[in-house]
Write a protein that holds these residues in place. Structure first.
Motif, PDB file in Angstrom:
ATOM      1  N   LEU A  58       0.831  -1.199   0.000  1.00  0.00           N
ATOM      2  CA  LEU A  58       0.000   0.000   0.000  1.00  0.00           C
ATOM      3  C   LEU A  58       0.868   1.252   0.000  1.00  0.00           C
ATOM      4  CD1 LEU A  58      -3.017   1.285   0.559  1.00  0.00           C
ATOM      5  CD2 LEU A  58      -1.958   1.693   2.758  1.00  0.00           C
ATOM      6  N   ALA A  59       1.878   1.259   0.857  1.00  0.00           N
ATOM      7  CA  ALA A  59       2.770   2.419   0.942  1.00  0.00           C
ATOM      8  C   ALA A  59       3.453   2.692  -0.394  1.00  0.00           C
ATOM      9  CB  ALA A  59       3.807   2.203   2.037  1.00  0.00           C
ATOM     10  N   GLU A  60       3.846   1.639  -1.076  1.00  0.00           N
ATOM     11  CA  GLU A  60       4.479   1.801  -2.381  1.00  0.00           C
ATOM     12  C   GLU A  60       3.485   2.325  -3.414  1.00  0.00           C
ATOM     13  OE1 GLU A  60       6.162  -2.020  -3.228  1.00  0.00           O
ATOM     14  OE2 GLU A  60       7.747  -1.779  -1.723  1.00  0.00           O
ATOM     15  N   GLN A  61       2.262   1.809  -3.399  1.00  0.00           N
ATOM     16  CA  GLN A  61       1.254   2.210  -4.384  1.00  0.00           C
ATOM     17  C   GLN A  61       0.862   3.684  -4.259  1.00  0.00           C
ATOM     18  OE1 GLN A  61      -0.034   0.483  -7.038  1.00  0.00           O
ATOM     19  NE2 GLN A  61       1.598  -0.944  -6.501  1.00  0.00           N
ATOM     20  N   VAL A  62       0.786   4.181  -3.025  1.00  0.00           N
ATOM     21  CA  VAL A  62       0.385   5.579  -2.827  1.00  0.00           C
ATOM     22  C   VAL A  62       1.584   6.501  -2.645  1.00  0.00           C
ATOM     23  CG1 VAL A  62      -1.868   4.934  -1.883  1.00  0.00           C
ATOM     24  CG2 VAL A  62       0.036   5.404  -0.331  1.00  0.00           C
ATOM     25  N   ASP A  63       2.782   5.945  -2.776  1.00  0.00           N
ATOM     26  CA  ASP A  63       4.025   6.722  -2.646  1.00  0.00           C
ATOM     27  C   ASP A  63       4.096   7.437  -1.300  1.00  0.00           C
ATOM     28  OD1 ASP A  63       6.501   7.563  -3.535  1.00  0.00           O
ATOM     29  OD2 ASP A  63       5.702   9.379  -4.484  1.00  0.00           O
ATOM     30  N   LEU A  64       3.822   6.682  -0.243  1.00  0.00           N
ATOM     31  CA  LEU A  64       3.851   7.220   1.110  1.00  0.00           C
ATOM     32  C   LEU A  64       5.286   7.566   1.494  1.00  0.00           C
ATOM     33  CD1 LEU A  64       1.539   7.545   3.225  1.00  0.00           C
ATOM     34  CD2 LEU A  64       2.383   5.471   4.277  1.00  0.00           C
ATOM     35  N   PRO A  65       5.521   8.750   2.024  1.00  0.00           N
ATOM     36  CA  PRO A  65       6.888   9.114   2.424  1.00  0.00           C
ATOM     37  C   PRO A  65       7.443   8.161   3.478  1.00  0.00           C
ATOM     38  CG  PRO A  65       5.425  11.014   2.559  1.00  0.00           C
ATOM     39  CD  PRO A  65       4.569   9.815   2.299  1.00  0.00           C
ATOM     40  N   GLU A  66       8.716   7.885   3.411  1.00  0.00           N
ATOM     41  CA  GLU A  66       9.339   6.987   4.391  1.00  0.00           C
ATOM     42  C   GLU A  66       9.298   7.563   5.795  1.00  0.00           C
ATOM     43  OE1 GLU A  66      13.151   5.457   3.304  1.00  0.00           O
ATOM     44  OE2 GLU A  66      12.462   4.891   1.300  1.00  0.00           O
ATOM     45  N   SER A  67       9.088   8.867   5.917  1.00  0.00           N
ATOM     46  CA  SER A  67       9.021   9.488   7.242  1.00  0.00           C
ATOM     47  C   SER A  67       7.721   9.132   7.979  1.00  0.00           C
ATOM     48  CB  SER A  67       9.144  11.008   7.126  1.00  0.00           C
ATOM     49  OG  SER A  67       8.127  11.537   6.298  1.00  0.00           O
ATOM     50  N   ILE A  68       6.755   8.561   7.257  1.00  0.00           N
ATOM     51  CA  ILE A  68       5.524   8.081   7.900  1.00  0.00           C
ATOM     52  C   ILE A  68       5.721   6.599   8.217  1.00  0.00           C
ATOM     53  CG2 ILE A  68       3.064   7.641   7.619  1.00  0.00           C
ATOM     54  CD1 ILE A  68       2.945  10.113   5.814  1.00  0.00           C
ATOM     55  N   GLU A  69       5.651   6.267   9.480  1.00  0.00           N
ATOM     56  CA  GLU A  69       5.859   4.884   9.908  1.00  0.00           C
ATOM     57  C   GLU A  69       4.646   4.033   9.562  1.00  0.00           C
ATOM     58  OE1 GLU A  69       6.960   4.580  14.028  1.00  0.00           O
ATOM     59  OE2 GLU A  69       8.193   6.386  13.905  1.00  0.00           O
ATOM     60  N   LEU A  70       4.885   2.787   9.198  1.00  0.00           N
ATOM     61  CA  LEU A  70       3.812   1.826   8.960  1.00  0.00           C
ATOM     62  C   LEU A  70       3.728   0.889  10.151  1.00  0.00           C
ATOM     63  CD1 LEU A  70       4.268   0.756   5.238  1.00  0.00           C
ATOM     64  CD2 LEU A  70       2.427   2.123   6.214  1.00  0.00           C
ATOM     65  N   TRP A  71       2.558   0.798  10.737  1.00  0.00           N
ATOM     66  CA  TRP A  71       2.319  -0.141  11.829  1.00  0.00           C
ATOM     67  C   TRP A  71       1.264  -1.124  11.356  1.00  0.00           C
ATOM     68  CZ3 TRP A  71       1.414   3.704  16.466  1.00  0.00           C
ATOM     69  CH2 TRP A  71       2.603   4.384  16.745  1.00  0.00           C
ATOM     70  N   VAL A  72       1.398  -2.372  11.735  1.00  0.00           N
ATOM     71  CA  VAL A  72       0.409  -3.381  11.349  1.00  0.00           C
ATOM     72  C   VAL A  72      -0.168  -4.064  12.590  1.00  0.00           C
ATOM     73  CG1 VAL A  72       1.391  -3.807   9.070  1.00  0.00           C
ATOM     74  CG2 VAL A  72       2.164  -5.165  10.993  1.00  0.00           C
ATOM     75  N   ASP A  73      -1.438  -4.370  12.495  1.00  0.00           N
ATOM     76  CA  ASP A  73      -2.154  -5.073  13.552  1.00  0.00           C
ATOM     77  C   ASP A  73      -3.114  -6.032  12.861  1.00  0.00           C
ATOM     78  OD1 ASP A  73      -3.522  -5.965  15.751  1.00  0.00           O
ATOM     79  OD2 ASP A  73      -4.606  -4.096  16.075  1.00  0.00           O
ATOM     80  N   ASN A  74      -2.638  -7.207  12.537  1.00  0.00           N
ATOM     81  CA  ASN A  74      -3.438  -8.158  11.774  1.00  0.00           C
ATOM     82  C   ASN A  74      -4.697  -8.604  12.505  1.00  0.00           C
ATOM     83  OD1 ASN A  74      -3.846  -9.653   9.381  1.00  0.00           O
ATOM     84  ND2 ASN A  74      -3.238 -11.496  10.466  1.00  0.00           N
ATOM     85  N   SER A  75      -4.698  -8.548  13.811  1.00  0.00           N
ATOM     86  CA  SER A  75      -5.867  -9.007  14.578  1.00  0.00           C
ATOM     87  C   SER A  75      -6.917  -7.910  14.750  1.00  0.00           C
ATOM     88  CB  SER A  75      -5.424  -9.496  15.956  1.00  0.00           C
ATOM     89  OG  SER A  75      -5.009  -8.399  16.752  1.00  0.00           O
TER      90      SER A  75
END
Length: 118
Positions: A58-75
């Protein structure tokens, strides 16, 4: 604020392939420089209910800046702790998930979604 004076923003998204999450990512990409400058935000994170690979895609598709952290919570546990809605009959495992999704198309569990899209 973590006590050091730095202001932070966490955006609770949905799952990575959802239109809402994609729009959040696009808006973050656009507004993040303005938020940093005008609101003195130091850090930002986008929390998604998915696997790490999906968040990265998703981050790659929307060209999200690397300065925005990605957090995941699968549950989805983080969202539940903040009272995020879980849709129609979330605890009922006797009903097929696709039937639940079909019901949500008619506004069951998310009454404002369809009018907002149309």
């Amino acid at each position: 604020n973590d006590g050091s004076g730095g202001r932070r923003l966490v955006v609770f998204g949905t799952y990575a392939a959802d239109f809402n999450a994609i729009e959040y990512g696009q808006r973050l990409r656009y507004y993040w420089p303005k938020l940093r400058e005008e609101k003195s935000l130091e850090k930002c994170a986008l929390l998604l209910n998915c696997q790490p690979a999906a968040a990265k895609a998703l981050a790659e598709q929307v060209d999200l800046p690397e300065s925005i952290e990605l957090w995941v919570d699968n549950s989805g546990e983080s969202g539940r702790k903040f009272g995020v809605g879980r849709g129609w009959l979330p605890e009922n495992n006797d009903i097929n998930p696709y039937l639940k999704l079909f019901g949500m198309l008619f506004g069951l569990g998310a009454w404002a979604t369809l009018p907002a899209v149309i």
